[in-house]
Design a protein around this motif. Structure first.
Motif, mmCIF file in Angstrom:
data_model
loop_
_atom_site.group_PDB
_atom_site.id
_atom_site.type_symbol
_atom_site.label_atom_id
_atom_site.label_comp_id
_atom_site.label_asym_id
_atom_site.label_seq_id
_atom_site.Cartn_x
_atom_site.Cartn_y
_atom_site.Cartn_z
ATOM 1 N N ILE A 152 0.792 -1.027 -0.143
ATOM 2 C CA ILE A 152 0.090 0.055 0.040
ATOM 3 C C ILE A 152 0.985 1.199 -0.004
ATOM 4 C CG2 ILE A 152 -1.838 1.240 1.228
ATOM 5 C CD1 ILE A 152 -2.550 -1.399 2.383
ATOM 6 N N ALA A 153 0.752 1.888 -1.161
ATOM 7 C CA ALA A 153 1.802 2.887 -1.484
ATOM 8 C C ALA A 153 1.399 4.483 -0.695
ATOM 9 C CB ALA A 153 2.179 3.303 -2.610
ATOM 10 N N ALA A 154 -0.077 4.460 -0.858
ATOM 11 C CA ALA A 154 -0.793 5.970 -0.568
ATOM 12 C C ALA A 154 -1.964 5.748 -0.151
ATOM 13 C CB ALA A 154 -0.348 7.123 -1.586
ATOM 14 N N VAL A 155 -2.673 6.390 0.789
ATOM 15 C CA VAL A 155 -3.947 6.416 1.172
ATOM 16 C C VAL A 155 -4.547 7.941 1.283
ATOM 17 C CG1 VAL A 155 -6.013 5.754 2.727
ATOM 18 C CG2 VAL A 155 -3.671 4.305 2.348
ATOM 19 N N GLY A 156 -5.433 8.251 0.520
ATOM 20 C CA GLY A 156 -6.091 9.593 0.851
ATOM 21 C C GLY A 156 -6.923 10.040 -0.148
ATOM 22 N N PRO A 157 -7.578 11.358 0.100
ATOM 23 C CA PRO A 157 -8.408 11.920 -1.320
ATOM 24 C C PRO A 157 -7.456 12.397 -2.309
ATOM 25 C CG PRO A 157 -8.302 13.584 0.482
ATOM 26 C CD PRO A 157 -7.400 12.260 1.046
ATOM 27 N N ARG A 158 -8.088 12.086 -3.693
ATOM 28 C CA ARG A 158 -7.564 12.659 -4.797
ATOM 29 C C ARG A 158 -6.173 12.488 -4.887
ATOM 30 N NH1 ARG A 158 -11.146 16.157 -2.690
ATOM 31 N NH2 ARG A 158 -9.680 17.356 -1.647
ATOM 32 N N LEU A 159 -5.487 11.485 -4.852
ATOM 33 C CA LEU A 159 -4.330 10.998 -4.677
ATOM 34 C C LEU A 159 -3.640 11.300 -6.174
ATOM 35 C CD1 LEU A 159 -3.912 7.547 -2.824
ATOM 36 C CD2 LEU A 159 -3.335 9.899 -1.987
ATOM 37 N N ALA A 160 -2.495 11.892 -6.394
ATOM 38 C CA ALA A 160 -1.448 11.917 -7.524
ATOM 39 C C ALA A 160 -0.648 10.563 -7.799
ATOM 40 C CB ALA A 160 -0.582 13.027 -7.431
ATOM 41 N N VAL A 161 -0.897 10.287 -8.703
ATOM 42 C CA VAL A 161 -0.261 8.643 -9.008
ATOM 43 C C VAL A 161 0.762 8.693 -10.009
ATOM 44 C CG1 VAL A 161 -2.480 7.464 -8.012
ATOM 45 C CG2 VAL A 161 -2.419 7.978 -10.515
ATOM 46 N N PRO A 162 1.622 7.792 -10.197
ATOM 47 C CA PRO A 162 2.506 7.597 -11.193
ATOM 48 C C PRO A 162 1.742 7.410 -12.708
ATOM 49 C CG PRO A 162 3.095 6.227 -9.719
ATOM 50 C CD PRO A 162 1.777 6.661 -9.104
ATOM 51 N N GLU A 163 2.311 7.933 -13.632
ATOM 52 C CA GLU A 163 1.790 7.688 -15.019
ATOM 53 C C GLU A 163 1.659 6.465 -15.342
ATOM 54 O OE1 GLU A 163 2.805 9.084 -19.742
ATOM 55 O OE2 GLU A 163 4.114 9.933 -17.988
ATOM 56 N N GLY A 164 0.581 6.164 -16.058
ATOM 57 C CA GLY A 164 0.275 4.606 -16.233
ATOM 58 C C GLY A 164 -0.386 3.769 -15.301
ATOM 59 N N THR A 165 -0.671 4.364 -14.409
ATOM 60 C CA THR A 165 -1.348 3.769 -13.003
ATOM 61 C C THR A 165 -2.686 3.394 -13.380
ATOM 62 O OG1 THR A 165 -0.073 4.817 -11.458
ATOM 63 C CG2 THR A 165 -2.257 3.935 -10.783
ATOM 64 N N LEU A 166 -3.305 1.928 -13.133
ATOM 65 C CA LEU A 166 -4.432 1.689 -13.545
ATOM 66 C C LEU A 166 -5.423 2.159 -12.334
ATOM 67 C CD1 LEU A 166 -4.292 -2.104 -14.618
ATOM 68 C CD2 LEU A 166 -4.926 -0.177 -15.943
ATOM 69 N N GLU A 167 -6.622 2.519 -13.004
ATOM 70 C CA GLU A 167 -7.809 3.261 -12.086
ATOM 71 C C GLU A 167 -8.857 2.350 -12.012
ATOM 72 O OE1 GLU A 167 -8.590 7.286 -12.500
ATOM 73 O OE2 GLU A 167 -6.360 7.944 -12.363
ATOM 74 N N ILE A 168 -9.184 1.877 -10.716
ATOM 75 C CA ILE A 168 -10.489 1.094 -10.477
ATOM 76 C C ILE A 168 -11.230 2.307 -9.686
ATOM 77 C CG2 ILE A 168 -11.304 -0.817 -9.052
ATOM 78 C CD1 ILE A 168 -8.548 -1.998 -9.137
ATOM 79 N N ASP A 169 -12.683 2.353 -10.342
ATOM 80 C CA ASP A 169 -13.604 2.927 -9.878
ATOM 81 C C ASP A 169 -14.344 2.334 -8.859
ATOM 82 O OD1 ASP A 169 -15.764 4.615 -9.495
ATOM 83 O OD2 ASP A 169 -16.911 4.099 -11.179
ATOM 84 N N ALA A 170 -14.100 2.833 -7.544
ATOM 85 C CA ALA A 170 -14.705 2.384 -6.213
ATOM 86 C C ALA A 170 -15.824 3.050 -5.566
ATOM 87 C CB ALA A 170 -13.579 2.172 -5.264
ATOM 88 N N SER A 171 -16.408 4.055 -6.410
ATOM 89 C CA SER A 171 -17.303 4.795 -5.964
ATOM 90 C C SER A 171 -18.649 4.008 -5.679
ATOM 91 C CB SER A 171 -17.765 5.912 -6.770
ATOM 92 O OG SER A 171 -17.929 5.483 -8.183
ATOM 93 N N GLY A 172 -19.324 4.171 -4.690
ATOM 94 C CA GLY A 172 -20.234 3.467 -4.094
ATOM 95 C C GLY A 172 -20.071 2.219 -3.417
ATOM 96 N N GLY A 173 -18.575 1.949 -3.247
ATOM 97 C CA GLY A 173 -18.073 0.736 -2.685
ATOM 98 C C GLY A 173 -17.523 0.844 -1.379
ATOM 99 N N ILE A 174 -17.183 -0.011 -0.677
ATOM 100 C CA ILE A 174 -16.331 -0.069 0.549
ATOM 101 C C ILE A 174 -15.049 -0.878 0.513
ATOM 102 C CG2 ILE A 174 -16.328 -0.667 3.189
ATOM 103 C CD1 ILE A 174 -19.568 -0.453 3.072
#
Length: 488
Positions: free
Chosen positions: A47-69
């Motif tokens: 786990i590299a980072a936890v928080g709102p609106r994280l800046a992530v490295p280029e090429g990072t895959l994004e998983i939409d977790a909205s509405g989830g826990i």
């Protein structure tokens, strides 16, 4: 308004590619508590980072977790995985019938390939349901070949496992000190790995000569933790605890499974020596080890973890484990209060406490609290996303911990991550088909059934002794046009 990220395809997940969960309700199970609309970045196995609106490295895959826990992965600290091949076979058994079947009658018919098949199925079920770490309380290892078969199953399923090595057909003080067992340990565990670790699994019977002493000495010599069934009605008693304590073997490296029928002094010894308790609520309620122990042990400050015991009765559904544990504890509170002619006005055990047991409690029990059990930067990335946009039970999410314990279910397990590897995504396991395992289990069942013979059906349907009916004086009989109370 920002748009949710496009869902990545399963083939886009790669070991060297970071990914991030976006806009989740994150239950960290650490001092940060619950974070709304937060992100969790995974890089490698960490786990590299936890928080709102994280800046992530280029090429990072994004998983939409909205509405989830997003929660830490669940940790099952006591499961007889090899018995999963006989799923549900003993669903109507009492504990004594379980002992007769395995310990006294048929335990010796199970071959290494039967251990392998049952473990494979159980391991697949674990990761499928969000149980990212499972302690295999493997007490059917009659030979080291059986032990090798258990390990092979773990190498084929991408979960995190602890082999609790046991052999209920031999004295633990003897088998733990044989050259064969020592060679097994050296061969398989000489290089440390937090994906596959070893413990000793045996019970202390209370025999005056304390035959388990040699096993504790072996565990100490080998630097292994011990897991033991304790406080099981009629089997392991306060005498067992006294023997362990007097010999100096009660340490933070010991987990006491069930611990339901112990006295205050035994609980105090466990607390004073830093031990933990593995609570298997569904098992204890049904099989009869004793009343689930959270109600007792929380008074002594003993950390608890959760476990499912065996699929010869129950499944690997950890939501069921959490729900049953919270309900059993509260039920006992009410019963005790009613016996005093009082009313409970505040529930002492909360959903967040039980979720802690399922995660950090488990990590504490297996000695990995520094690596697992919470969504904390620097810890291993073992994660579960609960998200199901078509499930009425997943909306609204108002109280996240309560939602996990009392509302969510296995059908809501969207994504499972073990050691930074996505093993389930959008509700589908990745590269883990059931069919090959199902075939191995079917072959094992056919063999076991052939060995049991005509007693196979009888074993599933134990006879119920006749009860004497209680006479009831409150019946009515017809007397003309009127109803009169019958005489007793």
């Amino acid at each position: 308004m920002p748009q949710p990220p496009t869902a990545p395809r399963a083939e886009e997940f790669a070991p060297d590619r970071p990914f991030v969960f976006r806009n989740a309700t994150v239950i960290t199970v650490d001092s940060a508590g619950v974070l709304e609309n937060a992100d969790v970045l995974v890089s490698g196995d960490t786990i590299a980072a936890v928080g709102p609106r994280l800046a992530v490295p280029e090429g990072t895959l994004e998983i939409d977790a909205s509405g989830g826990i997003l929660t830490p992965g669940f940790i099952d600290t006591h499961r007889h995985m090899w018995q999963t091949a006989l799923r549900g076979y003993g669903g109507d058994w009492a504990l004594s019938q379980y002992f007769v079947f395995y310990y006294l009658t048929y335990g010796n018919i199970f071959r290494p390939e039967d251990i392998y098949a049952g473990n494979l199925l159980s391991a697949l079920e674990s990761v499928d349901t969000g149980v990212t770490t499972t302690l295999d309380w493997s007490h059917g290892l009659r030979t080291v070949d059986h032990g090798e078969a258990a390990l092979q199953s773990f190498r084929e399923i991408p979960g995190r496992f602890v082999l609790g090595y046991g052999n209920y057909m031999g004295s633990p003080g003897e088998w733990a000190n044989t050259p064969e067992f020592r060679e097994f340990v050296s061969r398989n565990f000489s290089s440390p790995s937090d994906m596959l670790t070893l413990q000793l699994a045996f019970d202390v019977t209370g025999s005056p000569d304390f035959p388990e002493k040699g096993a504790f000495e072996a565990a100490r010599e080998l630097g292994l933790r011990v897991t033991t069934h304790a406080g099981v009605w009629g089997a392991t008693t306060d005498t067992s605890i006294s023997q362990m304590y007097d010999a100096g073997f009660m340490t933070p490296e010991v987990t006491y499974v069930h611990a339901t029928t112990l006295g205050a002094e035994s609980y105090q010894k466990i607390a004073a020596t830093g031990g933990t308790v593995s609570v298997a609520t569904e098992s204890e309620q049904s099989a009869g080890q004793g009343y689930p122990s959270t109600w007792a042990i929380r008074k002594y400050g003993i950390p608890a973890s959760l476990s499912m015991d065996t699929s010869v009765w129950w499944s690997a559904d950890f939501f069921s484990a959490m729900r049953a544990t919270l309900s059993a504890d509260r039920s006992r509170d009410h019963l005790e209060a009613h016996a005093r002619n009082e009313t409970i006005v505040t529930n002492r055990l909360r959903a967040e406490d039980v979720l802690w047991m399922a995660t950090m409690g488990g990590a504490t029990s297996i000695g990995m609290a520094d690596k697992l059990g919470s969504i904390t930067v620097g810890k291993k990335a073992d994660l579960v996303l609960l998200k199901n946009d078509e499930s009425p039970a997943m909306t609204p999410i108002l109280n996240p911990a309560v939602h996990v314990v009392y509302q969510a279910g296995t059908a809501d397990v969207h994504t499972v991550v073990v050691d930074g590897k996505v093993v389930k995504y959008e509700g589908t396991r990745l590269g883990l088909p059931l069919a090959p395992i199902r075939d191995k289990v079917a072959a094992s069942v056919e063999y076991v059934r052939s060995q049991i013979g005509d007693a196979w059906e009888e074993g599933m349907h134990p006879e119920i002794p006749a009860d004497e009916a209680i006479p009831n004086p409150y019946a009515y009989t017809d007397s003309g046009d009127a109803q009169v109370k019958a005489s007793s």
